[in-house]
Design a protein around this motif. Structure first.
Motif, PDB file in Angstrom:
ATOM      1  N   TYR A 169      92.053  90.747 -16.614  1.00  0.00           N
ATOM      2  CA  TYR A 169      92.589  91.999 -17.154  1.00  0.00           C
ATOM      3  C   TYR A 169      92.583  91.975 -18.675  1.00  0.00           C
ATOM      4  CZ  TYR A 169      95.354  96.266 -17.188  1.00  0.00           C
ATOM      5  OH  TYR A 169      95.766  97.564 -17.358  1.00  0.00           O
ATOM      6  N   PHE A 170      92.204  93.128 -19.262  1.00  0.00           N
ATOM      7  CA  PHE A 170      92.200  93.307 -20.712  1.00  0.00           C
ATOM      8  C   PHE A 170      93.162  94.446 -21.064  1.00  0.00           C
ATOM      9  CE2 PHE A 170      87.999  91.862 -19.321  1.00  0.00           C
ATOM     10  CZ  PHE A 170      87.914  90.656 -20.004  1.00  0.00           C
ATOM     11  N   HIS A 171      94.178  94.141 -21.865  1.00  0.00           N
ATOM     12  CA  HIS A 171      95.216  95.125 -22.171  1.00  0.00           C
ATOM     13  C   HIS A 171      94.708  96.193 -23.136  1.00  0.00           C
ATOM     14  CE1 HIS A 171      95.954  93.720 -26.286  1.00  0.00           C
ATOM     15  NE2 HIS A 171      95.861  92.485 -25.830  1.00  0.00           N
ATOM     16  N   GLY A 172      95.416  97.328 -23.153  1.00  0.00           N
ATOM     17  CA  GLY A 172      95.108  98.405 -24.073  1.00  0.00           C
ATOM     18  C   GLY A 172      95.788  98.227 -25.411  1.00  0.00           C
ATOM     19  N   GLY A 173      95.627  99.258 -26.265  1.00  0.00           N
ATOM     20  CA  GLY A 173      96.238  99.227 -27.578  1.00  0.00           C
ATOM     21  C   GLY A 173      95.269  99.512 -28.708  1.00  0.00           C
ATOM     22  N   GLY A 174      94.137 100.138 -28.393  1.00  0.00           N
ATOM     23  CA  GLY A 174      93.217 100.575 -29.436  1.00  0.00           C
ATOM     24  C   GLY A 174      92.528  99.454 -30.187  1.00  0.00           C
ATOM     25  N   PHE A 175      92.448  98.243 -29.599  1.00  0.00           N
ATOM     26  CA  PHE A 175      91.866  97.057 -30.236  1.00  0.00           C
ATOM     27  C   PHE A 175      92.723  96.574 -31.412  1.00  0.00           C
ATOM     28  CE2 PHE A 175      88.341  99.777 -28.775  1.00  0.00           C
ATOM     29  CZ  PHE A 175      87.775  98.948 -27.810  1.00  0.00           C
ATOM     30  N   VAL A 176      93.944  97.126 -31.531  1.00  0.00           N
ATOM     31  CA  VAL A 176      94.818  96.804 -32.661  1.00  0.00           C
ATOM     32  C   VAL A 176      96.181  96.292 -32.192  1.00  0.00           C
ATOM     33  CG1 VAL A 176      95.969  97.749 -34.718  1.00  0.00           C
ATOM     34  CG2 VAL A 176      93.693  98.562 -34.084  1.00  0.00           C
ATOM     35  N   LEU A 177      96.689  96.865 -31.116  1.00  0.00           N
ATOM     36  CA  LEU A 177      98.025  96.556 -30.612  1.00  0.00           C
ATOM     37  C   LEU A 177      97.922  95.964 -29.211  1.00  0.00           C
ATOM     38  CD1 LEU A 177      99.614 100.006 -31.523  1.00  0.00           C
ATOM     39  CD2 LEU A 177      99.674  97.934 -32.923  1.00  0.00           C
ATOM     40  N   GLY A 178      99.058  95.418 -28.747  1.00  0.00           N
ATOM     41  CA  GLY A 178      99.140  95.007 -27.349  1.00  0.00           C
ATOM     42  C   GLY A 178      99.218  93.503 -27.160  1.00  0.00           C
ATOM     43  N   PHE A 179      99.493  93.128 -25.906  1.00  0.00           N
ATOM     44  CA  PHE A 179      99.662  91.718 -25.553  1.00  0.00           C
ATOM     45  C   PHE A 179      99.399  91.562 -24.060  1.00  0.00           C
ATOM     46  CE2 PHE A 179     103.611  94.027 -25.667  1.00  0.00           C
ATOM     47  CZ  PHE A 179     104.226  93.748 -24.460  1.00  0.00           C
ATOM     48  N   ALA A 180      99.242  90.345 -23.634  1.00  0.00           N
ATOM     49  CA  ALA A 180      98.761  90.059 -22.278  1.00  0.00           C
ATOM     50  C   ALA A 180      99.707  90.533 -21.190  1.00  0.00           C
ATOM     51  CB  ALA A 180      98.514  88.550 -22.127  1.00  0.00           C
ATOM     52  N   GLU A 181     101.006  90.614 -21.478  1.00  0.00           N
ATOM     53  CA  GLU A 181     101.988  90.947 -20.452  1.00  0.00           C
ATOM     54  C   GLU A 181     102.203  92.445 -20.251  1.00  0.00           C
ATOM     55  OE1 GLU A 181     102.669  86.750 -21.641  1.00  0.00           O
ATOM     56  OE2 GLU A 181     102.333  88.599 -22.757  1.00  0.00           O
ATOM     57  N   MET A 182     101.452  93.288 -20.888  1.00  0.00           N
ATOM     58  CA  MET A 182     101.736  94.723 -20.870  1.00  0.00           C
ATOM     59  C   MET A 182     101.678  95.351 -19.484  1.00  0.00           C
ATOM     60  SD  MET A 182      99.905  96.104 -24.374  1.00  0.00           S
ATOM     61  CE  MET A 182     100.200  97.832 -23.994  1.00  0.00           C
ATOM     62  N   TYR A 183     100.866  94.828 -18.584  1.00  0.00           N
ATOM     63  CA  TYR A 183     100.709  95.451 -17.264  1.00  0.00           C
ATOM     64  C   TYR A 183     101.268  94.551 -16.161  1.00  0.00           C
ATOM     65  CZ  TYR A 183      98.502  98.430 -13.681  1.00  0.00           C
ATOM     66  OH  TYR A 183      98.266  99.280 -12.619  1.00  0.00           O
ATOM     67  N   GLU A 184     102.364  93.870 -16.455  1.00  0.00           N
ATOM     68  CA  GLU A 184     102.935  92.962 -15.460  1.00  0.00           C
ATOM     69  C   GLU A 184     103.378  93.687 -14.200  1.00  0.00           C
ATOM     70  OE1 GLU A 184     105.933  90.358 -17.060  1.00  0.00           O
ATOM     71  OE2 GLU A 184     104.431  88.818 -17.522  1.00  0.00           O
ATOM     72  N   ALA A 185     103.764  94.953 -14.304  1.00  0.00           N
ATOM     73  CA  ALA A 185     104.131  95.701 -13.097  1.00  0.00           C
ATOM     74  C   ALA A 185     102.942  95.746 -12.131  1.00  0.00           C
ATOM     75  CB  ALA A 185     104.560  97.115 -13.463  1.00  0.00           C
TER      76      ALA A 185
END
Length: 282
Positions: A48-64
């Protein structure tokens, strides 16, 4: 799920989570979070690759979502903390994502999916194409794209421009608007004409692309990225596709508005979509 006010947090009891380090082509390494069920047989793998516009975000964003994948479908999930702008500009995130799937040493015979949301879905689409071109073996089983960015607005092919309307229709949209999108692109210093940013125009086309499941939001400026891409895969290349569209939702609304029934629906749809991908295997 654990309920905290209006928000639902992932309940990771029964799920093992640990950090791993993935080497990159330039001699550095990137972090990834690895999730898998504490008991039961080893199942399929999803990167999985998280979102955030290639600027923001982290690996745990879609833990749900990872909770559903691990507990209900038996998946192992690797969520990648690729390097981000402005410190790391285009195509670093794409290269980190490609390096990840070539580094994996797991048993992929039970299934191997790539997924992501928004800019992360862009990376998942890039990875899927590069895997086909490079002859990755075993091949990627399927792709799950959530609210994907798939083409730079300046690089939409002329034959699809009459259908590329959401970019203007929702230019002042909630959560993501045109101004923010262009700011993200400026930080990442993207190349609109490169397949590493605009997988819709991947140079070798979309032959042998894995089955792909889409989740799109109806009031998202990126909505038509997904609708056009799904049409091209299905009608022009014969790729099996499945799609759910959430009417009235802005970009990422199924995640941000967790108090609404659409959040739970998107999770149930995700499970069904992943099961559909696994059924496409020969």
């Amino acid at each position: 799920m654990v309920q905290v006010g209006a928000f639902k947090l992932a309940d990771l009891s029964g799920v093992s989570k640990r950090d791993i380090q993935i080497p990159t082509r330039d001699g550095e390494s990137i972090r990834a979070a690895l999730y898998h069920p504490e008991s039961g047989p080893e199942g399929p793998l999803l990167v999985y690759f998280h979102g955030g516009g290639f600027v923001l975000g982290f690996a745990e964003m879609y833990e749900a979502g990872f909770e559903v994948l691990t507990k209900e479908l038996g998946f192992t999930v690797v969520s990648v903390d690729y390097r981000m702008a402005p410190e790391h500009t285009f195509p670093t995130a794409a290269h980190d994502s490609i390096d990840t799937i070539h580094w994996l040493g797991a048993d992929l015979s039970k299934g191997f999916l790539v997924s992501g949301d928004s800019s992360g879905a862009n990376l998942a689409a890039v990875v899927a194409h590069e895997a086909v071109d490079s002859g990755l073996s075993p091949p990627i089983t399927g792709v799950f794209l959530r609210i994907p960015l798939l083409v730079h607005p300046d690089a939409v092919p002329e034959q699809y421009r009459p259908y590329y309307n959401s970019w203007e229709e929702y230019k002042d949209g909630l959560i993501l608007d045109q101004k923010a999108s262009r700011w993200f692109n400026d930080q990442y210093k993207s190349d609109p004409t490169s397949g590493l940013f605009s997988p819709l125009i991947w140079p070798s086309g979309h032959n042998n692309h894995p089955p792909t499941y889409f989740q799109l939001c109806g009031m998202d400026p990126l909505r038509d990225d997904g609708l056009i891409y799904e049409y091209v895969l299905r009608e022009e290349y014969g790729v099996p596709t499945k799609m759910d569209v959430y009417a009235g939702m802005p970009h990422g609304g199924t995640d941000f508005y967790q108090m609404l029934p659409v959040h739970g629906k998107s999770m149930k749809d995700m499970k069904a979509g992943i099961e559909w991908i696994l059924k496409q295997r020969p």
